[in-house]
Design an enzyme around this catalytic site. Structure first.
Site, PDB file in Angstrom:
ATOM      1  N   ASN A   9       0.871  -1.184   0.000  1.00 54.17           N
ATOM      2  CA  ASN A   9       0.000   0.000   0.000  1.00 54.17           C
ATOM      3  C   ASN A   9       0.903   1.228   0.000  1.00 54.17           C
ATOM      4  O   ASN A   9       1.528   1.546   1.004  1.00 54.17           O
ATOM      5  CB  ASN A   9      -0.880  -0.030   1.254  1.00 54.17           C
ATOM      6  N   TRP A  10       0.956   1.895  -1.148  1.00 52.40           N
ATOM      7  CA  TRP A  10       1.899   3.021  -1.281  1.00 52.40           C
ATOM      8  C   TRP A  10       1.366   4.335  -0.741  1.00 52.40           C
ATOM      9  O   TRP A  10       2.058   5.343  -0.760  1.00 52.40           O
ATOM     10  CB  TRP A  10       2.303   3.172  -2.749  1.00 52.40           C
ATOM     11  N   LYS A  11       0.130   4.346  -0.322  1.00 52.15           N
ATOM     12  CA  LYS A  11      -0.456   5.564   0.269  1.00 52.15           C
ATOM     13  C   LYS A  11      -0.197   6.768  -0.644  1.00 52.15           C
ATOM     14  O   LYS A  11      -0.329   6.656  -1.852  1.00 52.15           O
ATOM     15  CB  LYS A  11       0.099   5.779   1.676  1.00 52.15           C
ATOM     16  N   GLU A  97      -6.587   4.584   7.747  1.00 53.50           N
ATOM     17  CA  GLU A  97      -6.335   6.007   7.465  1.00 53.50           C
ATOM     18  C   GLU A  97      -7.553   6.645   6.806  1.00 53.50           C
ATOM     19  O   GLU A  97      -7.799   7.841   6.979  1.00 53.50           O
ATOM     20  CB  GLU A  97      -5.054   6.147   6.623  1.00 53.50           C
ATOM     21  N   GLU A 167      -5.474  -5.218  10.352  1.00 50.97           N
ATOM     22  CA  GLU A 167      -4.445  -4.211  10.585  1.00 50.97           C
ATOM     23  C   GLU A 167      -4.702  -3.494  11.907  1.00 50.97           C
ATOM     24  O   GLU A 167      -5.480  -2.525  11.947  1.00 50.97           O
ATOM     25  CB  GLU A 167      -4.450  -3.184   9.448  1.00 50.97           C
ATOM     26  N   SER A 213       3.404  -2.523  10.260  1.00 51.22           N
ATOM     27  CA  SER A 213       4.867  -2.542  10.420  1.00 51.22           C
ATOM     28  C   SER A 213       5.494  -3.879  10.033  1.00 51.22           C
ATOM     29  O   SER A 213       6.426  -4.348  10.689  1.00 51.22           O
ATOM     30  CB  SER A 213       5.263  -2.140  11.843  1.00 51.22           C
ATOM     31  N   GLY A 234       2.785  -1.144   4.275  1.00 54.31           N
ATOM     32  CA  GLY A 234       2.927   0.259   3.897  1.00 54.31           C
ATOM     33  C   GLY A 234       4.393   0.600   3.671  1.00 54.31           C
ATOM     34  O   GLY A 234       4.958   0.352   2.602  1.00 54.31           O
ATOM     35  N   GLY A 235       5.030   1.132   4.706  1.00 48.21           N
ATOM     36  CA  GLY A 235       6.402   1.648   4.603  1.00 48.21           C
ATOM     37  C   GLY A 235       7.388   0.742   3.886  1.00 48.21           C
ATOM     38  O   GLY A 235       8.115   1.183   2.989  1.00 48.21           O
TER      39      GLY A 235
HETATM   40  C1  PEP Z   1      -0.662  -0.047   5.859  1.00 49.08           C
HETATM   41  O1  PEP Z   1      -0.633   1.081   5.434  1.00 49.08           O
HETATM   42  O2  PEP Z   1      -1.602  -0.780   5.515  1.00 49.08           O
HETATM   43  C2  PEP Z   1       0.406  -0.497   6.748  1.00 49.08           C
HETATM   44  C3  PEP Z   1       0.286  -1.671   7.301  1.00 49.08           C
HETATM   45  O3  PEP Z   1       1.460   0.348   6.938  1.00 49.08           O
HETATM   46  P1  PEP Z   1       2.893  -0.019   7.618  1.00 49.08           P
HETATM   47  O4  PEP Z   1       3.350  -1.307   7.007  1.00 49.08           O
HETATM   48  O5  PEP Z   1       3.795   1.131   7.285  1.00 49.08           O
HETATM   49  O6  PEP Z   1       2.653  -0.162   9.079  1.00 49.08           O
END
Ligand code: PEP
Length: 252
Positions: A9-11, A97, A167, A213, A234-235
């Site tokens: 998920n590149w947001k 989000e 999540e 994470s 995400g990250g």
């Molecule tokens: C996400 O945005 O769905 C997510 C899990 O982010 P991260 O991996 O950065 O916690």
């Protein structure tokens, strides 16, 4: 046998050029990764270019949100057919989000989910509790509300087309991951809810991804849990090297 999904998920990150470059680099990795499905979710502006770059490969392209109406006066929103037109295969729905920044409700999640299914997209539906819920022992109750509200009115056959992402909000972007056991316990709880609502066959087939994470150094422990059918990341999905390491997570 549930085929795992590794989804990035590149947001609100990456231009069109960065998106195309990334997809070109991961295509050969995804081609060899027969053990899992690979999906990336670029921002709306890069979706069409992403789909073009991914064409003929086994990289799925996901939107990060969808509107339930076919068209209309909804400034800033994107209709289901527009996502299909751009070449999307998947859509993330109900990400925390969106729930927190835009006040998205379970009822809206439900409308989006039905619209995505009607358009032929594979929805990745996110659920998860905030830290206060976890600490006060309300995780099960919160997930039940999100599950029942978000998935209301689905037939078992519609349910069989969705992917669930658990999540925990306190683990997203915080560096704080649920332990593999904690995540697996919660996945079992979600699978039980699926069993009660849609039946044994559908519950044992639905893929439940963990998100929060996930990184190359913790993905192996998470994926070793039988209950965890992949990751929504995400990250760590933003860099080719780390996303590649996630796709090639340690396997027995
Ligand atoms: C996400 O945005 O769905 C997510 C899990 O982010 P991260 O991996 O950065 O916690």
């Amino acid at each position: 046998m549930r085929k795992p999904v590794i989804a990035g998920n590149w947001k609100m990150y990456k231009t069109i050029a960065e998106t195309v470059d990334f997809i070109e680099k991961i295509k050969p990795v995804a081609a060899k990764a027969e053990h899992c499905e690979v999906v990336v979710a670029p921002p709306f502006t890069a979706l069409a270019a992403a789909a073009l770059a991914a064409k003929g490969s086994n990289v799925g392209v996901s939107a990060q949100d969808i509107h339930w109406d076919k068209e209309g006066a909804h400034t800033g929103d994107i209709a289901p057919a527009m996502l299909v037109d751009a070449g999307c295969t998947h859509v993330i729905i109900g990400h925390s989000e969106r729930r927190h920044d835009h006040g998205e409700t379970d009822e809206q999640v439900n409308r989006k989910l039905k619209a995505a299914l009607a358009a032929g997209l594979a929805p990745i539906v996110c659920v998860g509790e905030i830290l206060a819920d976890r600490e006060s022992g309300r995780t099960g109750e919160v997930l039940k509300t999100q599950f029942e509200g978000g998935l209301a009115g689905l037939t078992p056959s519609e349910f069989s087309r969705i992917i669930i992402a658990y999540e925990p909000v306190w683990a997203i972007g915080t560096g704080r991951t649920a332990t593999p056991e904690m995540a697996a316990d919660t996945h079992r709880l979600l699978r039980d809810l699926a069993r009660q609502k849609f039946g044994e066959k559908e519950a044992s087939a639905v893929r439940i991804l963990y998100g929060g994470s996930v990184k190359p150094d913790n993905v192996g422990g998470l994926m070793a849990q039988e209950e965890i059918d992949g990751a929504l990341v995400g990250g760590a999905s933003l860099k080719v090297d780390s996303f590649t390491a996630l796709i090639n997570y340690p396997r027995k």
